[in-house]
Design a protein around this motif. Structure first.
Motif, PDB file in Angstrom:
ATOM      1  N   LEU A 109       0.834  -1.203   0.000  1.00 51.02           N
ATOM      2  CA  LEU A 109       0.000   0.000   0.000  1.00 51.02           C
ATOM      3  C   LEU A 109       0.868   1.252   0.000  1.00 51.02           C
ATOM      4  CD1 LEU A 109      -2.731  -0.850   2.685  1.00 51.02           C
ATOM      5  CD2 LEU A 109      -2.945  -0.969   0.210  1.00 51.02           C
ATOM      6  N   PRO A 110       0.344   2.346  -0.544  1.00 45.51           N
ATOM      7  CA  PRO A 110       1.061   3.614  -0.407  1.00 45.51           C
ATOM      8  C   PRO A 110       1.204   3.959   1.082  1.00 45.51           C
ATOM      9  CG  PRO A 110      -0.699   3.797  -2.028  1.00 45.51           C
ATOM     10  CD  PRO A 110      -0.851   2.469  -1.361  1.00 45.51           C
ATOM     11  N   ALA A 111       2.290   4.596   1.449  1.00 42.66           N
ATOM     12  CA  ALA A 111       2.608   4.875   2.853  1.00 42.66           C
ATOM     13  C   ALA A 111       1.478   5.578   3.605  1.00 42.66           C
ATOM     14  CB  ALA A 111       3.906   5.667   2.949  1.00 42.66           C
ATOM     15  N   PRO A 112       0.830   6.620   3.038  1.00 44.32           N
ATOM     16  CA  PRO A 112      -0.243   7.280   3.794  1.00 44.32           C
ATOM     17  C   PRO A 112      -1.420   6.351   4.100  1.00 44.32           C
ATOM     18  CG  PRO A 112       0.477   8.683   2.001  1.00 44.32           C
ATOM     19  CD  PRO A 112       1.125   7.343   1.807  1.00 44.32           C
ATOM     20  N   GLN A 113      -1.792   5.477   3.146  1.00 46.30           N
ATOM     21  CA  GLN A 113      -2.885   4.539   3.376  1.00 46.30           C
ATOM     22  C   GLN A 113      -2.491   3.488   4.419  1.00 46.30           C
ATOM     23  OE1 GLN A 113      -3.957   2.945  -0.466  1.00 46.30           O
ATOM     24  NE2 GLN A 113      -4.686   4.932  -1.235  1.00 46.30           N
ATOM     25  N   ARG A 114      -1.285   2.957   4.270  1.00 42.93           N
ATOM     26  CA  ARG A 114      -0.794   1.950   5.221  1.00 42.93           C
ATOM     27  C   ARG A 114      -0.741   2.531   6.638  1.00 42.93           C
ATOM     28  NH1 ARG A 114       3.714   0.808   2.975  1.00 42.93           N
ATOM     29  NH2 ARG A 114       4.943   2.289   4.173  1.00 42.93           N
ATOM     30  N   GLN A 115      -0.263   3.758   6.749  1.00 47.22           N
ATOM     31  CA  GLN A 115      -0.150   4.401   8.059  1.00 47.22           C
ATOM     32  C   GLN A 115      -1.525   4.578   8.715  1.00 47.22           C
ATOM     33  OE1 GLN A 115       1.400   8.431   8.022  1.00 47.22           O
ATOM     34  NE2 GLN A 115       2.554   8.016   9.902  1.00 47.22           N
ATOM     35  N   ALA A 116      -2.502   5.008   7.938  1.00 44.92           N
ATOM     36  CA  ALA A 116      -3.853   5.203   8.482  1.00 44.92           C
ATOM     37  C   ALA A 116      -4.442   3.877   8.948  1.00 44.92           C
ATOM     38  CB  ALA A 116      -4.749   5.853   7.427  1.00 44.92           C
ATOM     39  N   ILE A 117      -4.263   2.826   8.173  1.00 41.46           N
ATOM     40  CA  ILE A 117      -4.801   1.507   8.535  1.00 41.46           C
ATOM     41  C   ILE A 117      -4.083   0.944   9.764  1.00 41.46           C
ATOM     42  CG2 ILE A 117      -4.973  -0.901   7.771  1.00 41.46           C
ATOM     43  CD1 ILE A 117      -5.554   0.245   4.948  1.00 41.46           C
ATOM     44  N   GLU A 118      -2.767   1.060   9.793  1.00 44.02           N
ATOM     45  CA  GLU A 118      -2.015   0.528  10.936  1.00 44.02           C
ATOM     46  C   GLU A 118      -2.368   1.259  12.230  1.00 44.02           C
ATOM     47  OE1 GLU A 118       2.039   0.767   9.570  1.00 44.02           O
ATOM     48  OE2 GLU A 118       1.962  -1.243   8.695  1.00 44.02           O
ATOM     49  N   LEU A 119      -2.530   2.577  12.150  1.00 41.52           N
ATOM     50  CA  LEU A 119      -2.898   3.325  13.349  1.00 41.52           C
ATOM     51  C   LEU A 119      -4.308   2.963  13.823  1.00 41.52           C
ATOM     52  CD1 LEU A 119      -1.395   6.843  12.587  1.00 41.52           C
ATOM     53  CD2 LEU A 119      -0.638   5.223  14.333  1.00 41.52           C
ATOM     54  N   ALA A 120      -5.192   2.690  12.875  1.00 40.95           N
ATOM     55  CA  ALA A 120      -6.563   2.342  13.238  1.00 40.95           C
ATOM     56  C   ALA A 120      -6.650   0.927  13.811  1.00 40.95           C
ATOM     57  CB  ALA A 120      -7.478   2.469  12.025  1.00 40.95           C
ATOM     58  N   TYR A 121      -6.032  -0.045  13.162  1.00 42.71           N
ATOM     59  CA  TYR A 121      -6.208  -1.433  13.555  1.00 42.71           C
ATOM     60  C   TYR A 121      -5.174  -1.933  14.553  1.00 42.71           C
ATOM     61  CZ  TYR A 121      -9.883  -1.666  10.144  1.00 42.71           C
ATOM     62  OH  TYR A 121     -11.050  -1.446   9.465  1.00 42.71           O
ATOM     63  N   TYR A 122      -3.931  -1.500  14.406  1.00 43.42           N
ATOM     64  CA  TYR A 122      -2.898  -1.948  15.331  1.00 43.42           C
ATOM     65  C   TYR A 122      -2.680  -0.943  16.464  1.00 43.42           C
ATOM     66  CZ  TYR A 122      -1.859  -5.316  11.685  1.00 43.42           C
ATOM     67  OH  TYR A 122      -1.958  -6.310  10.762  1.00 43.42           O
ATOM     68  N   GLY A 123      -2.898   0.325  16.180  1.00 43.90           N
ATOM     69  CA  GLY A 123      -2.745   1.352  17.198  1.00 43.90           C
ATOM     70  C   GLY A 123      -4.016   1.606  17.974  1.00 43.90           C
ATOM     71  N   ASP A 124      -5.122   1.031  17.506  1.00 46.67           N
ATOM     72  CA  ASP A 124      -6.419   1.154  18.170  1.00 46.67           C
ATOM     73  C   ASP A 124      -6.829   2.616  18.361  1.00 46.67           C
ATOM     74  OD1 ASP A 124      -8.700  -0.094  19.104  1.00 46.67           O
ATOM     75  OD2 ASP A 124      -8.016  -0.068  21.184  1.00 46.67           O
ATOM     76  N   LEU A 125      -6.570   3.437  17.341  1.00 41.32           N
ATOM     77  CA  LEU A 125      -6.939   4.850  17.390  1.00 41.32           C
ATOM     78  C   LEU A 125      -8.193   5.091  16.561  1.00 41.32           C
ATOM     79  CD1 LEU A 125      -3.443   6.551  16.852  1.00 41.32           C
ATOM     80  CD2 LEU A 125      -4.616   6.140  19.008  1.00 41.32           C
ATOM     81  N   SER A 126      -8.975   6.060  16.971  1.00 41.70           N
ATOM     82  CA  SER A 126     -10.138   6.450  16.178  1.00 41.70           C
ATOM     83  C   SER A 126      -9.644   7.286  15.000  1.00 41.70           C
ATOM     84  CB  SER A 126     -11.108   7.272  17.029  1.00 41.70           C
ATOM     85  OG  SER A 126     -10.524   8.526  17.346  1.00 41.70           O
ATOM     86  N   GLN A 127     -10.526   7.492  14.026  1.00 42.23           N
ATOM     87  CA  GLN A 127     -10.115   8.297  12.875  1.00 42.23           C
ATOM     88  C   GLN A 127      -9.803   9.731  13.296  1.00 42.23           C
ATOM     89  OE1 GLN A 127     -13.292   7.462  10.037  1.00 42.23           O
ATOM     90  NE2 GLN A 127     -11.914   6.024   9.005  1.00 42.23           N
ATOM     91  N   ARG A 128     -10.529  10.249  14.249  1.00 46.92           N
ATOM     92  CA  ARG A 128     -10.254  11.603  14.754  1.00 46.92           C
ATOM     93  C   ARG A 128      -8.866  11.656  15.409  1.00 46.92           C
ATOM     94  NH1 ARG A 128     -13.583  15.394  14.923  1.00 46.92           N
ATOM     95  NH2 ARG A 128     -15.435  14.098  14.982  1.00 46.92           N
ATOM     96  N   HIS A 150      -9.876  -0.869   0.597  1.00 48.24           N
ATOM     97  CA  HIS A 150     -10.333  -1.382  -0.691  1.00 48.24           C
ATOM     98  C   HIS A 150      -9.159  -2.030  -1.449  1.00 48.24           C
ATOM     99  CE1 HIS A 150     -12.801  -1.783  -4.228  1.00 48.24           C
ATOM    100  NE2 HIS A 150     -11.899  -1.120  -4.943  1.00 48.24           N
ATOM    101  N   ARG A 151      -8.038  -1.344  -1.469  1.00 45.60           N
ATOM    102  CA  ARG A 151      -6.862  -1.881  -2.176  1.00 45.60           C
ATOM    103  C   ARG A 151      -6.324  -3.122  -1.457  1.00 45.60           C
ATOM    104  NH1 ARG A 151      -2.309   0.667  -5.551  1.00 45.60           N
ATOM    105  NH2 ARG A 151      -0.704  -0.889  -5.296  1.00 45.60           N
ATOM    106  N   LEU A 152      -6.332  -3.106  -0.134  1.00 43.00           N
ATOM    107  CA  LEU A 152      -5.870  -4.247   0.648  1.00 43.00           C
ATOM    108  C   LEU A 152      -6.732  -5.476   0.364  1.00 43.00           C
ATOM    109  CD1 LEU A 152      -3.793  -5.031   2.846  1.00 43.00           C
ATOM    110  CD2 LEU A 152      -5.486  -4.381   4.542  1.00 43.00           C
ATOM    111  N   SER A 153      -8.040  -5.272   0.287  1.00 42.16           N
ATOM    112  CA  SER A 153      -8.958  -6.364  -0.028  1.00 42.16           C
ATOM    113  C   SER A 153      -8.631  -6.963  -1.386  1.00 42.16           C
ATOM    114  CB  SER A 153     -10.406  -5.839  -0.008  1.00 42.16           C
ATOM    115  OG  SER A 153     -11.285  -6.849  -0.387  1.00 42.16           O
ATOM    116  N   ALA A 154      -8.353  -6.099  -2.354  1.00 44.22           N
ATOM    117  CA  ALA A 154      -8.020  -6.585  -3.713  1.00 44.22           C
ATOM    118  C   ALA A 154      -6.698  -7.352  -3.702  1.00 44.22           C
ATOM    119  CB  ALA A 154      -7.951  -5.408  -4.681  1.00 44.22           C
ATOM    120  N   LEU A 155      -5.718  -6.855  -2.967  1.00 41.58           N
ATOM    121  CA  LEU A 155      -4.408  -7.537  -2.896  1.00 41.58           C
ATOM    122  C   LEU A 155      -4.538  -8.906  -2.240  1.00 41.58           C
ATOM    123  CD1 LEU A 155      -2.139  -4.526  -1.856  1.00 41.58           C
ATOM    124  CD2 LEU A 155      -2.011  -5.800  -4.004  1.00 41.58           C
ATOM    125  N   LEU A 156      -5.337  -8.984  -1.188  1.00 40.85           N
ATOM    126  CA  LEU A 156      -5.501 -10.260  -0.492  1.00 40.85           C
ATOM    127  C   LEU A 156      -6.301 -11.255  -1.320  1.00 40.85           C
ATOM    128  CD1 LEU A 156      -6.135  -8.976   3.153  1.00 40.85           C
ATOM    129  CD2 LEU A 156      -4.095 -10.142   2.291  1.00 40.85           C
TER     130      LEU A 156
END
Length: 159
Positions: A109-128, A150-156
């Motif tokens: 994934l592009p770095a900004p997308q990966r960072q947002a997903i990792e912070l949400a799912y692994y960092g347990d942060l809200s979008q805010r 969406h891109r992650l789903s397609a890759l998997l």
């Protein structure tokens, strides 16, 4: 000095038994010695109308707790810890394979997308919280997360 020796003979076993509940066995004799040394040094504070055993156990409690607080808690690096076993006690090979596949897909994934997903799912942060941490608008975080998922789903699915 004779009184101290008498006191030690009379109460060392009960103080040791009490300390055994607080202090690791390998440190028991050291803490016992500290207790009786403190009792000797503060003997002028002992009230002879009270119980010698209770006074010694009070000192033992304080020194035992002090000893536990002074010890460094044993820690193990998470890098050394193995993966948890599966439901039957064995390492779940499929779970390891899935996790590895997910890591590879996230890396694509592009770095900004990966960072947002990792912070949400692994960092347990809200979008805010992610928006505040990254200093970007909330809408940007939502868009990056949605596009990334969406891109992650397609890759998997392609793997």
């Amino acid at each position: 000095m004779e009184e101290f020796s008498e006191s030690y003979r009379a109460h060392a076993a009960s103080v040791r038994a009490y300390l055994r509940r607080l202090v690791p066995v390998q440190d028991l004799d050291d803490v016992l010695q500290v207790v009786f040394t403190e009792a000797w040094r503060s003997r002028q504070r002992f009230d002879p109308d009270r119980s010698m055993r209770a006074w010694l156990l009070g000192i033992a409690h304080k020194r035992g707790v002090d000893h536990l607080r002074a010890r460094a808690a044993p820690t193990v690096s998470l890098d050394v810890v193995g993966d948890p076993p599966g439901h039957d006690g064995r390492i779940d090979d499929q779970a390891l394979a899935d996790r590895d596949q997910l890591r590879r897909a996230l890396a694509e994934l592009p770095a900004p997308q990966r960072q947002a997903i990792e912070l949400a799912y692994y960092g347990d942060l809200s979008q805010r919280e992610i928006a505040e941490r990254l200093h970007v608008p909330l809408g940007t975080v939502k868009a990056r997360t949605a596009r990334g998922l969406h891109r992650l789903s397609a890759l998997l699915a392609a793997a």
